[in-house]
Design a protein around this motif. Structure first.
Motif, short mmCIF file in Angstrom:
data_model
loop_
_atom_site.label_atom_id
_atom_site.label_comp_id
_atom_site.label_asym_id
_atom_site.label_seq_id
_atom_site.Cartn_x
_atom_site.Cartn_y
_atom_site.Cartn_z
N SER A 147 52.19 43.61 45.35
CA SER A 147 51.74 42.37 45.99
C SER A 147 50.32 42.32 46.00
O SER A 147 49.84 41.31 46.55
N GLN A 148 49.54 43.56 45.77
CA GLN A 148 48.30 43.25 46.22
C GLN A 148 47.34 43.94 45.12
O GLN A 148 47.79 44.70 43.86
N PRO A 149 46.02 43.39 44.83
CA PRO A 149 45.34 42.60 45.90
C PRO A 149 45.70 41.24 45.72
O PRO A 149 46.36 40.68 44.61
N ASN A 150 45.48 40.08 46.61
CA ASN A 150 45.87 38.70 46.38
C ASN A 150 44.69 37.95 47.18
O ASN A 150 44.81 37.27 48.10
N TRP A 151 43.55 38.08 46.60
CA TRP A 151 42.43 37.38 47.21
C TRP A 151 42.29 35.83 46.47
O TRP A 151 42.57 35.79 45.34
N SER A 152 41.50 35.14 47.28
CA SER A 152 41.42 33.73 46.85
C SER A 152 40.07 33.53 46.16
O SER A 152 39.05 34.38 46.39
N ASP A 153 40.07 32.21 45.46
CA ASP A 153 38.27 32.14 45.25
C ASP A 153 37.46 32.05 45.90
O ASP A 153 36.38 32.63 45.95
N ALA A 154 37.78 31.57 47.42
CA ALA A 154 37.08 31.60 48.30
C ALA A 154 36.71 32.88 49.10
O ALA A 154 35.53 33.04 49.34
N ASP A 155 37.67 33.93 48.96
CA ASP A 155 37.51 35.30 49.34
C ASP A 155 36.23 35.74 48.48
O ASP A 155 35.29 36.30 48.98
N LEU A 156 36.50 35.79 47.08
CA LEU A 156 35.40 36.12 46.13
C LEU A 156 34.18 35.31 46.28
O LEU A 156 33.11 36.32 46.16
N LYS A 157 34.19 34.23 46.58
CA LYS A 157 32.94 33.57 46.85
C LYS A 157 32.02 34.01 47.88
O LYS A 157 30.80 33.64 47.92
N LYS A 158 32.73 34.82 48.96
CA LYS A 158 32.04 35.25 49.96
C LYS A 158 31.21 36.39 49.70
O LYS A 158 30.12 36.91 50.40
N ILE A 159 31.48 37.17 48.60
CA ILE A 159 30.79 38.25 48.27
C ILE A 159 29.21 38.00 47.90
O ILE A 159 28.82 37.12 47.04
N THR A 160 28.33 38.56 48.60
CA THR A 160 26.79 38.68 48.68
C THR A 160 26.17 39.70 47.99
O THR A 160 25.12 39.70 47.63
N THR A 161 26.97 40.69 47.84
CA THR A 161 26.48 42.26 47.36
C THR A 161 26.17 42.03 45.82
O THR A 161 27.19 41.52 45.13
N PRO A 162 24.99 42.38 45.53
CA PRO A 162 24.89 42.44 43.89
C PRO A 162 26.01 42.98 43.13
O PRO A 162 26.30 44.33 43.47
N THR A 163 26.77 42.55 42.30
CA THR A 163 27.98 42.95 41.83
C THR A 163 28.01 43.01 40.27
O THR A 163 27.58 42.14 39.74
N ALA A 164 28.68 44.00 39.50
CA ALA A 164 28.87 44.40 38.21
C ALA A 164 30.15 44.26 37.99
O ALA A 164 30.93 44.96 38.88
N ILE A 165 31.05 43.37 37.30
CA ILE A 165 32.31 43.65 36.84
C ILE A 165 32.04 44.11 35.55
O ILE A 165 31.94 43.47 34.42
N ALA A 166 32.80 45.26 34.91
CA ALA A 166 32.96 46.05 34.08
C ALA A 166 34.22 46.24 33.49
O ALA A 166 35.29 46.30 34.34
N LEU A 167 34.59 46.21 32.16
CA LEU A 167 35.57 46.45 31.49
C LEU A 167 35.62 47.16 29.93
O LEU A 167 34.63 46.60 29.39
N GLY A 168 36.33 47.92 29.86
CA GLY A 168 36.47 48.49 28.47
C GLY A 168 36.98 47.23 27.59
O GLY A 168 37.80 46.70 27.79
N ASP A 169 36.46 47.33 26.30
CA ASP A 169 36.76 46.31 25.43
C ASP A 169 38.30 46.60 25.01
O ASP A 169 38.91 45.61 24.29
N HIS A 170 38.98 47.73 24.96
CA HIS A 170 40.12 47.90 24.87
C HIS A 170 40.95 48.36 26.21
O HIS A 170 41.81 49.29 25.90
#
Length: 280
Positions: A208-231
């Motif tokens: 059941s987790q995580p389960n954050w809303s758009d509003a939760d994510l939009k609170k983030i002020t820390t410089p953030t990189a979202i990374a993913l392997g292409d496979h």
């Protein structure tokens, strides 16, 4: 005729051979050995004993491993980053050399564990490099305790359970990882015979987790990189794009020819991606 057969065999090897070889993203290399730690021990946090190790000196960076893993997966990253950073690694509750208790697993609780560890080590603010569950813990801290972060590099993280690929457990590489994790657990855990109970306990969180809303994510002020392997076998590209678009100012980093286990498959490329973000 013999010469013709030799030419034909050579042609077949050239055309079929590469197809038979495993791609880098299909491999699961063993972690590089960790260097000698400057400090290691266990910290009493939230009713458990949390294993940690500290390396090097300079701006702090906390490396947080993924579910069922342990801190030794970061061997190549520690060796590089400790040249000019204070690098902290730890085993999350119930993982590796850390203990667990009967309290239900949650990302809020695991985030609290890591914040308590930073308090124990007298580190006010740090960059976080988090992989999978470690990336989710990083997002949790960024949402609720941004004052503790300088930057966040979150690889293969999700903010909702539907960001997980439904067939991940059918993937051969991922199945190998789970098998190896169980073998390591039996060797280093304080409760070596309780792997199945541990997996059952943490699986309750994953359902059941995580389960954050758009509003939760939009609170983030820390410089953030979202990374993913292409496979990546576990997290969808669509969800990763969503995170990068929803978190204000987030940078999208796609790790080429790599999967969920990019730090093991391409250590040099991974280290460069981390440094290109946290050191600038």
């Amino acid at each position: 005729m013999k010469a013709l057969l030799q030419i034909l065999c050579a042609f077949l090897l050239l055309s079929v051979g590469p197809a038979l070889a495993a791609e880098r993203w299909q491999d699961l290399p063993a972690p590089q050995p960790l260097p000698k730690a400057d400090k290691t021990g266990t910290a009493p946090v939230n009713g458990i004993d949390m294993y940690y190790a500290v390396y090097g000196s300079g701006p702090p960076v906390l490396l947080i491993h993924g579910g069922l893993g342990y801190s030794d997966v970061w061997g190549a990253q520690v060796a590089d980053l400790a040249k000019d950073h204070t690098v902290i690694v730890a085993d999350s509750r119930g993982h590796g050399r850390s203990t667990r208790n009967a309290e239900p697993f949650s990302y809020d609780l695991m985030s609290s564990d890591y914040l308590a560890l930073l308090d124990y080590l007298k580190i006010d603010k740090t960059a976080i490099v988090g992989w999978s569950d470690g990336g989710i813990i990083g997002l949790d801290i960024a949402i609720h305790h941004p004052e503790r972060l300088t930057k966040l590099f979150a690889q293969a993280a999700n903010s909702k359970v539907d960001g997980v690929i439904p067939t991940v457990m059918d993937n051969k590489t991922f199945a190998t990882y789970i098998e190896k994790a169980g073998e390591v657990y039996k060797k280093i855990s304080p409760t070596p015979t309780e792997y199945d109970a541990f997996v059952t306990q943490i699986s309750g969180m994953w359902a059941s987790q995580p389960n954050w809303s758009d509003a939760d994510l939009k609170k983030i002020t820390t410089p953030t990189a979202i990374a993913l392997g292409d496979h990546d076998e576990a997290i969808t590209r669509e969800h990763t794009d969503y995170l990068a678009k929803t978190i204000p100012g987030a940078k999208l980093v796609i790790l080429e020819n790599a999967s969920h286990f990019a730090m093991l498959q391409d250590p040099e490329g991974y280290n460069k991606a981390v440094r290109d973000f946290i050191d600038k």
